[in-house]
Write a protein that holds these residues in place. Structure first.
Motif, PDB file in Angstrom:
ATOM      1  N   GLN B  54      21.965 -33.224  -0.673  1.00 51.49           N
ATOM      2  CA  GLN B  54      21.884 -34.245  -1.732  1.00 51.49           C
ATOM      3  C   GLN B  54      22.122 -33.644  -3.110  1.00 51.49           C
ATOM      4  OE1 GLN B  54      18.175 -36.349  -1.660  1.00 51.49           O
ATOM      5  NE2 GLN B  54      18.199 -36.588   0.560  1.00 51.49           N
ATOM      6  N   ASP B  55      22.286 -32.318  -3.153  1.00 50.82           N
ATOM      7  CA  ASP B  55      22.409 -31.612  -4.411  1.00 50.82           C
ATOM      8  C   ASP B  55      21.212 -31.932  -5.315  1.00 50.82           C
ATOM      9  OD1 ASP B  55      23.476 -29.855  -6.142  1.00 50.82           O
ATOM     10  OD2 ASP B  55      24.912 -31.258  -7.053  1.00 50.82           O
ATOM     11  N   ALA B  56      20.026 -31.836  -4.735  1.00 48.30           N
ATOM     12  CA  ALA B  56      18.803 -32.170  -5.466  1.00 48.30           C
ATOM     13  C   ALA B  56      17.909 -30.938  -5.489  1.00 48.30           C
ATOM     14  CB  ALA B  56      18.086 -33.332  -4.791  1.00 48.30           C
ATOM     15  N   PRO B  57      18.049 -30.112  -6.534  1.00 50.57           N
ATOM     16  CA  PRO B  57      17.330 -28.838  -6.536  1.00 50.57           C
ATOM     17  C   PRO B  57      15.812 -28.977  -6.451  1.00 50.57           C
ATOM     18  CG  PRO B  57      18.644 -29.124  -8.544  1.00 50.57           C
ATOM     19  CD  PRO B  57      18.908 -30.291  -7.699  1.00 50.57           C
ATOM     20  N   HIS B  58      15.272 -30.127  -6.922  1.00 45.39           N
ATOM     21  CA  HIS B  58      13.803 -30.207  -6.908  1.00 45.39           C
ATOM     22  C   HIS B  58      13.254 -30.203  -5.483  1.00 45.39           C
ATOM     23  CE1 HIS B  58      14.987 -34.516  -6.773  1.00 45.39           C
ATOM     24  NE2 HIS B  58      14.000 -34.581  -5.922  1.00 45.39           N
ATOM     25  N   LEU B  59      14.104 -30.577  -4.505  1.00 44.41           N
ATOM     26  CA  LEU B  59      13.625 -30.575  -3.128  1.00 44.41           C
ATOM     27  C   LEU B  59      13.372 -29.153  -2.617  1.00 44.41           C
ATOM     28  CD1 LEU B  59      15.600 -33.407  -1.339  1.00 44.41           C
ATOM     29  CD2 LEU B  59      13.216 -33.361  -1.991  1.00 44.41           C
ATOM     30  N   TYR B  60      14.058 -28.169  -3.233  1.00 46.06           N
ATOM     31  CA  TYR B  60      13.781 -26.782  -2.832  1.00 46.06           C
ATOM     32  C   TYR B  60      12.319 -26.445  -3.102  1.00 46.06           C
ATOM     33  CZ  TYR B  60      18.744 -25.800  -2.176  1.00 46.06           C
ATOM     34  OH  TYR B  60      20.025 -25.807  -1.725  1.00 46.06           O
ATOM     35  N   VAL B  61      11.789 -27.031  -4.180  1.00 48.43           N
ATOM     36  CA  VAL B  61      10.381 -26.789  -4.501  1.00 48.43           C
ATOM     37  C   VAL B  61       9.505 -27.317  -3.373  1.00 48.43           C
ATOM     38  CG1 VAL B  61       8.537 -27.237  -6.156  1.00 48.43           C
ATOM     39  CG2 VAL B  61      10.894 -26.964  -6.950  1.00 48.43           C
ATOM     40  N   THR B  62       9.832 -28.544  -2.935  1.00 52.69           N
ATOM     41  CA  THR B  62       9.063 -29.132  -1.835  1.00 52.69           C
ATOM     42  C   THR B  62       9.147 -28.251  -0.593  1.00 52.69           C
ATOM     43  OG1 THR B  62       9.715 -31.248  -2.746  1.00 52.69           O
ATOM     44  CG2 THR B  62       8.706 -31.265  -0.575  1.00 52.69           C
ATOM     45  N   ALA B  63      10.366 -27.746  -0.331  1.00 54.48           N
ATOM     46  CA  ALA B  63      10.545 -26.878   0.832  1.00 54.48           C
ATOM     47  C   ALA B  63       9.700 -25.619   0.695  1.00 54.48           C
ATOM     48  CB  ALA B  63      12.016 -26.514   0.980  1.00 54.48           C
ATOM     49  N   ALA B  64       9.687 -25.067  -0.526  1.00 54.27           N
ATOM     50  CA  ALA B  64       8.914 -23.848  -0.740  1.00 54.27           C
ATOM     51  C   ALA B  64       7.428 -24.112  -0.557  1.00 54.27           C
ATOM     52  CB  ALA B  64       9.189 -23.314  -2.148  1.00 54.27           C
ATOM     53  N   ILE B  65       6.978 -25.268  -1.046  1.00 54.68           N
ATOM     54  CA  ILE B  65       5.555 -25.605  -0.890  1.00 54.68           C
ATOM     55  C   ILE B  65       5.215 -25.709   0.595  1.00 54.68           C
ATOM     56  CG2 ILE B  65       3.829 -27.399  -1.285  1.00 54.68           C
ATOM     57  CD1 ILE B  65       5.232 -27.989  -3.936  1.00 54.68           C
ATOM     58  N   ALA B  66       6.094 -26.371   1.356  1.00 49.64           N
ATOM     59  CA  ALA B  66       5.849 -26.505   2.793  1.00 49.64           C
ATOM     60  C   ALA B  66       5.766 -25.127   3.434  1.00 49.64           C
ATOM     61  CB  ALA B  66       6.952 -27.332   3.439  1.00 49.64           C
ATOM     62  N   LEU B  67       6.692 -24.254   3.018  1.00 48.79           N
ATOM     63  CA  LEU B  67       6.746 -22.921   3.620  1.00 48.79           C
ATOM     64  C   LEU B  67       5.479 -22.132   3.311  1.00 48.79           C
ATOM     65  CD1 LEU B  67       8.944 -21.499   5.289  1.00 48.79           C
ATOM     66  CD2 LEU B  67       9.620 -20.313   3.204  1.00 48.79           C
ATOM     67  N   ILE B  68       5.074 -22.162   2.047  1.00 46.35           N
ATOM     68  CA  ILE B  68       3.939 -21.326   1.657  1.00 46.35           C
ATOM     69  C   ILE B  68       2.629 -21.869   2.216  1.00 46.35           C
ATOM     70  CG2 ILE B  68       2.589 -20.492  -0.305  1.00 46.35           C
ATOM     71  CD1 ILE B  68       5.297 -20.483  -1.866  1.00 46.35           C
ATOM     72  N   PHE B  69       2.402 -23.176   2.032  1.00 48.60           N
ATOM     73  CA  PHE B  69       1.111 -23.719   2.446  1.00 48.60           C
ATOM     74  C   PHE B  69       1.023 -23.925   3.946  1.00 48.60           C
ATOM     75  CE2 PHE B  69       0.681 -25.226  -2.032  1.00 48.60           C
ATOM     76  CZ  PHE B  69      -0.380 -24.386  -2.317  1.00 48.60           C
ATOM     77  N   LYS B  70       2.052 -24.577   4.488  1.00 47.87           N
ATOM     78  CA  LYS B  70       1.901 -25.031   5.871  1.00 47.87           C
ATOM     79  C   LYS B  70       2.282 -23.971   6.889  1.00 47.87           C
ATOM     80  CE  LYS B  70       2.108 -29.901   5.448  1.00 47.87           C
ATOM     81  NZ  LYS B  70       2.834 -31.121   5.785  1.00 47.87           N
ATOM     82  N   VAL B  71       3.163 -23.054   6.484  1.00 53.54           N
ATOM     83  CA  VAL B  71       3.554 -22.025   7.444  1.00 53.54           C
ATOM     84  C   VAL B  71       2.654 -20.806   7.321  1.00 53.54           C
ATOM     85  CG1 VAL B  71       5.436 -20.571   8.249  1.00 53.54           C
ATOM     86  CG2 VAL B  71       5.920 -22.848   7.363  1.00 53.54           C
ATOM     87  N   LEU B  72       2.253 -20.483   6.086  1.00 50.52           N
ATOM     88  CA  LEU B  72       1.466 -19.262   5.908  1.00 50.52           C
ATOM     89  C   LEU B  72      -0.027 -19.529   5.727  1.00 50.52           C
ATOM     90  CD1 LEU B  72       3.965 -17.355   3.597  1.00 50.52           C
ATOM     91  CD2 LEU B  72       3.530 -17.001   6.027  1.00 50.52           C
ATOM     92  N   ILE B  73      -0.383 -20.138   4.619  1.00 51.70           N
ATOM     93  CA  ILE B  73      -1.797 -20.168   4.248  1.00 51.70           C
ATOM     94  C   ILE B  73      -2.638 -20.942   5.261  1.00 51.70           C
ATOM     95  CG2 ILE B  73      -3.426 -20.924   2.488  1.00 51.70           C
ATOM     96  CD1 ILE B  73      -1.307 -20.348   0.422  1.00 51.70           C
ATOM     97  N   ILE B  74      -2.226 -22.166   5.555  1.00 51.72           N
ATOM     98  CA  ILE B  74      -3.076 -23.011   6.392  1.00 51.72           C
ATOM     99  C   ILE B  74      -3.202 -22.467   7.814  1.00 51.72           C
ATOM    100  CG2 ILE B  74      -3.242 -25.303   7.437  1.00 51.72           C
ATOM    101  CD1 ILE B  74      -2.463 -26.453   4.754  1.00 51.72           C
TER     102      ILE B  74
END
Lengths: 477, 221
Positions: B54-74
């Motif tokens: 979609q050429d929507a850079p803000h979604l990378y932030v969402t992806a990063a949040i998912a990666l950090i919180f849901k894949v690692l921390i939680i």
């Protein structure tokens, strides 16, 4: 900063301050002060509403709910100031948890106000989620087995509700995006309502079903209302009053906004019958369940389910009279039910128990409190001349005029609830008084203020308020 | 190029539905947590792919949040908690695998039928099929919350449900950033809240089995 900005800034600043104040006596007073300031700010905002912008929308409908909300938050903070003295003295709530309680009270006030003033469906969802999470923590505050169970149940059902509501919100955006364009506009209610006729009807239907189920969970509609009695019974009583009187209304307000959106679409399904069915089912179920209650706070929680069902039914029927009755009932129920919880909280503290079998003969042991409770319960049962009677009478007559069969069902369910409460009230108020647990200081001010308003409204509604209700009823369609 | 964008988005979304089925029948808590982390990885990938498509850079932030919180921390936090409680290898009594899986298949069928039919007239096919997958993940998460009796499994069911929601939000073209961030943020809050409850449940009962909570209901109306 605009007035609305200030309106939101007061509770959020108060929450921060209260989180830092170690002395709970001071915190209780600050809580009252902040709630009073918020109420005055609400009046200022409603008097001179700002123009609808991308973030804020103040119209007839939310003005009514805002004023109601501000008033009951203020009176409940007065009641709470007395309530916590007893809880601290008996050691049920240690100072640290009281600090948490006061801070969360203001967070809850902030979240409810934000949900009411916002024009953005996404922000509204966020606000209702914050309100849910806050109440989950407060419901579990006593940390008894029952309180933890109630909080867990509330959390699980509440999360499912808000998750479904978010999916519905996303669907609204997906429906809006081809017409309104990408970006923020696709979430702004006043923009959507103007252009909804061009949306895809299927998507809007689906969105409505999800949003009704989602926010309906928070309203306490059948079948997703299992959390409601537990949450009311196990949390601190001021929060039961706020839950019943206000948070349910805020969720209902969200349902109404969505209903207005769907109703503006010519080819979408008619939201009325769905609301009527859900409302009537809740009304009937709660009416039956009322008979078997043994806990006083649970009893009135089921009564709240009953009355929320009644309101949803009224808005489902629609038209100027039924909508007027629904809005009036929203106000009357909020005032009466919170007065009941104020009295019930004091009665439970006086008797040291919430069990109905432990609370008898209240008019003999505590005459003023007992008779106040009798008056409040008589009002909620729909006895004239209380305001609840007015709204129920309007609703029943307008239902009979338009759909006689449904009118019969409505009248039967109302009588069911009436009979149950009358039977329980006889036990609570009269008979041999049960032993007292100790002296208790009752905050009569809020109880009598609410009762006075309810009984005056049943006889005479000030023209300004009647006009405001009529306009909001017309806008609801 | 257009087809490739579609195919990869569908592959990732479809894999998440598949992982939801793995979650449904996995009865060991340790494994359950790792399967959840796998779903979160897939979520991060599909959100990142949507950001690219979609050429929507803000979604990378969402992806990063998912990666950090849901894949690692939680998952790490849950894992430690489960080990500390000594229920790491515990075999949970799932209601019964057969009917649950059948119900899951039914729900996926339902969401495909509903979403594809309802959105038949829509131009944006990417959003449309993504929504069907997302709804499947949401419903499967819901099913998991209903069928499990263990508090940790219910938490995972809820987070899997939230994965479906983020998938749906990311698939909707140009959805305001406010919503995605708030979803990610609320998941975090939700986790803290649930986490504190789980610890409190443990203090009281020495178990995280929700059945133990129900036993304290006795005698109350």
């Amino acid at each position: 900063m605009s007035l609305v900005g200030l309106l939101l800034a007061i509770p959020s600043a108060a929450a921060l301050v209260l989180a830092l104040v170690p002395d709970w006596r001071l915190a209780a007073r600050l809580n009252v002060g902040a709630s009073a300031a918020s109420f005055l700010m609400v009046l200022a905002v409603v008097r001179d509403p700002p123009a609808a912008g991308p973030l804020v929308l103040i119209d007839g409908l939310n003005s009514i709910v805002l004023v109601l909300n501000g008033f009951v938050v203020f009176t409940t903070s007065l009641f709470s100031a007395r309530y916590v003295v007893h809880e601290a003295a008996t050691g049920r709530l240690p100072p640290l948890r009281l600090r948490l309680y006061h801070a969360l009270y203001q967070v809850l006030a902030f979240a409810m106000t934000l949900a009411l003033v916002t024009n953005n469906l996404g922000v509204m969802w966020v606000a209702i989620e914050i309100a849910t999470l806050t109440t989950v923590v407060v419901v579990g505050l006593y940390r008894t087995h029952e309180a933890i169970e109630a909080a867990w149940k509330y959390f699980m059902l509440g999360s499912v509700g808000i998750a479904l509501a978010l999916f519905g919100t996303i669907l609204v955006y997906v429906a809006a995006q081809p017409v309104v364009g990408e970006g923020q506009d696709g979430m702004i209610w006043s923009v959507l309502v103007g252009k909804v006729a061009a949306f895809d009807p299927g998507l809007i239907n689906l969105a409505f079903v999800f949003l009704l189920l989602g926010y309906g969970t928070k309203v306490g509609l059948t079948p997703l209302n299992a959390w409601l009695p537990d949450a009311h019974a196990e949390g601190p009583t001021p929060v039961s009053a706020v839950l019943s009187g206000l948070l349910l209304n805020v969720a209902l307000y969200a349902v109404l906004r969505v209903k207005m959106l769907v109703a503006a679409h010519p080819d979408a399904l008619a939201p009325g019958p769905l609301l009527m069915a859900a409302g009537l089912a809740s009304l009937l179920l709660a009416g039956v369940m009322l008979y078997r209650r043994r806990d006083i706070k649970r009893l009135f929680a089921y009564s709240s389910i009953e009355h929320m069902g009644l309101m949803v039914f009224a808005f489902g029927i629609g038209g100027p009279i039924a909508n007027f009755a629904g809005l009036l009932h929203m106000a009357m129920h909020a005032l009466t039910k919170s007065a009941i919880y104020f009295a019930v909280g004091a009665a439970a503290q006086a008797k040291g128990s919430q069990r109905l079998s432990d609370i008898t003969g209240l008019t003999q042991s505590h005459p003023a409190l007992g008779w106040a409770l009798v008056a409040a319960v008589a009002a909620i049962m729909g006895m004239p001349p209380a305001g609840v009677f007015m709204s129920e009478f309007l609703l029943v007559t307008s239902t009979f005029a338009r759909m006689p069969a449904l009118g019969v069902a409505l009248a039967v369910s109302l009588l069911l609830g009436f009979g149950a409460l009358a039977g329980k009230l006889a036990g609570i108020a009269f008979g041999t008084p049960s032993p007292d647990a100790g002296p208790v200081k009752v905050a009569y001010g809020p109880i009598f203020a609410h009762l006075a308003l309810v009984f005056v409204a049943g006889v005479w509604l000030p023209p300004a308020i009647a006009d405001a209700l009529r306009q909001a009823a017309a806008a609801l369609g | 190029m257009g087809n490739l964008v579609f195919d990869i988005a569908h592959l990732l979304a479809g894999l998440q539905v598949l992982v939801s089925f793995l979650l449904l029948y996995q009865d060991r808590l340790g494994a359950l947590i790792r399967v959840f982390a796998l779903q979160a990885v897939l979520l991060a990938l599909s959100v990142a792919w949507q950001a690219y498509a979609q050429d929507a850079p803000h979604l990378y932030v969402t992806a990063a949040i998912a990666l950090i919180f849901k894949v690692l921390i939680i998952p790490v936090a849950l894992d430690r908690m489960v080990v500390r409680l000594g229920i790491h290898r515990q075999v949970e009594t799932v209601v019964s695998v057969g009917p649950t899986m059948l119900a899951g298949i039914g729900l996926v069928g339902l969401s495909l039928v509903v979403m594809l039919r309802v959105t038949a007239g829509e131009a944006d096919a990417l959003a449309r099929e993504d929504l069907a997958f997302a709804l499947s993940v949401v419903l499967l998460g819901l099913l998991m919350m209903i069928t499990r009796r263990n508090a940790v499994s219910q938490i995972i069911g809820f987070m899997s449900l939230e994965n479906g929601l983020i998938l749906a939000a990311a698939g909707a073209r140009g959805m305001p950033l406010v919503v995605e961030i708030s979803v990610a943020f609320s998941v975090l809050i939700a986790f803290i809240v649930i986490g504190s409850f789980v610890f409190r449940i443990r203090e009281r009962f020495d178990t995280v089995d929700v059945d133990a909570l129900e036993r304290f209901r006795g005698g109350r109306g």
